[in-house]
Design an enzyme around this catalytic site. Sequence first.
Site, PDB file in Angstrom:
ATOM      1  N   GLY A 139       0.897  -1.220   0.099  1.00  0.00           N
ATOM      2  CA  GLY A 139      -0.049   0.074  -0.003  1.00  0.00           C
ATOM      3  C   GLY A 139       1.022   1.208   0.062  1.00  0.00           C
ATOM      4  CD  GLN A 176       3.336   5.807   2.346  1.00  0.00           C
ATOM      5  OE1 GLN A 176       2.318   5.357   1.841  1.00  0.00           O
ATOM      6  NE2 GLN A 176       4.174   5.236   2.874  1.00  0.00           N
ATOM      7  CB  CYS A 222       5.179   2.402   7.264  1.00  0.00           C
ATOM      8  SG  CYS A 222       4.790   3.804   6.334  1.00  0.00           S
ATOM      9  CG  LEU A 223       6.545   0.783   1.249  1.00  0.00           C
ATOM     10  CD1 LEU A 223       6.029   0.985  -0.303  1.00  0.00           C
ATOM     11  CD2 LEU A 223       7.659  -0.076   1.261  1.00  0.00           C
ATOM     12  CG  HIS A 245      -0.542   1.321   7.202  1.00  0.00           C
ATOM     13  ND1 HIS A 245       0.352   0.871   8.329  1.00  0.00           N
ATOM     14  CD2 HIS A 245       0.083   2.021   6.435  1.00  0.00           C
ATOM     15  CE1 HIS A 245       1.432   1.518   7.886  1.00  0.00           C
ATOM     16  NE2 HIS A 245       1.317   2.231   6.907  1.00  0.00           N
ATOM     17  CD  GLU A 246      -1.330   2.542   2.784  1.00  0.00           C
ATOM     18  OE1 GLU A 246      -0.737   3.740   2.512  1.00  0.00           O
ATOM     19  OE2 GLU A 246      -0.341   1.690   3.253  1.00  0.00           O
ATOM     20  CG  HIS A 280       0.467   7.206   5.218  1.00  0.00           C
ATOM     21  ND1 HIS A 280       1.654   7.508   5.893  1.00  0.00           N
ATOM     22  CD2 HIS A 280       0.488   5.886   5.003  1.00  0.00           C
ATOM     23  CE1 HIS A 280       2.431   6.644   5.985  1.00  0.00           C
ATOM     24  NE2 HIS A 280       1.858   5.160   5.549  1.00  0.00           N
TER      25      HIS A 280
HETATM   26 NI    NI Z   1       2.571   3.195   5.539  1.00  0.00          NI
END
Ligand code: NI
Length: 174
Positions: free
Chosen positions: A46, A51, A94-95, A136-137, A140
């Site tokens: 995701g 990000q 998370c990236l 989670h997304e 963000h």
């Molecule tokens: Ni993330």
Amino acid sequence: MAIREIRTVPDPILKEVSQPVEKVDDDLRALMDDMLDTMYAADGIGLAAIQIGVPKRVIVMDLAKPDEEPAPKFFVNPVLSDPSDTLQPYEEGCLSVPTVFDEVERPDRIRVQSMDYDGNQVDEIAEGMYAVCIQHEMDHLEGVLFIDYLSRLKRNRAVQKVKKVEKAKDKDAA
Ligand code: NI
């Protein structure tokens, strides 16, 4: 299509609240294509636009297993509602917080209303991994990271770890 740089903690842009998208057009689809490429290149499941430094309410996701066909999903101006009372712990990563994983509890079922890649309305019930990932997304888009749910000690440790990892990467690249 292009792979963009993924912002990592403690980059302050990750704390920004993303703004609604006015319309789904070719420019937005180009952004979504880049996001998907960037996510796949980083082995993520995701990614939110913030990000890669774009404060728009856009999310891409692909929950297909490695041996399955790719199944990309796109969310524009998503809204979540009707969370279940049952919470489920899940080890998240998370990236933007690479190499850090920790357990977060979230409702295990939630309603997702959104526009998709073509600007069509989607109304779905997310369960399991889909529920974890969309929540989670969505965070963000509000400037919230999964490490914000951890103790201050764990959060600080996570940021320090990422700083070290990123520094080592820069050295390798130089
Ligand atoms: Ni993330």
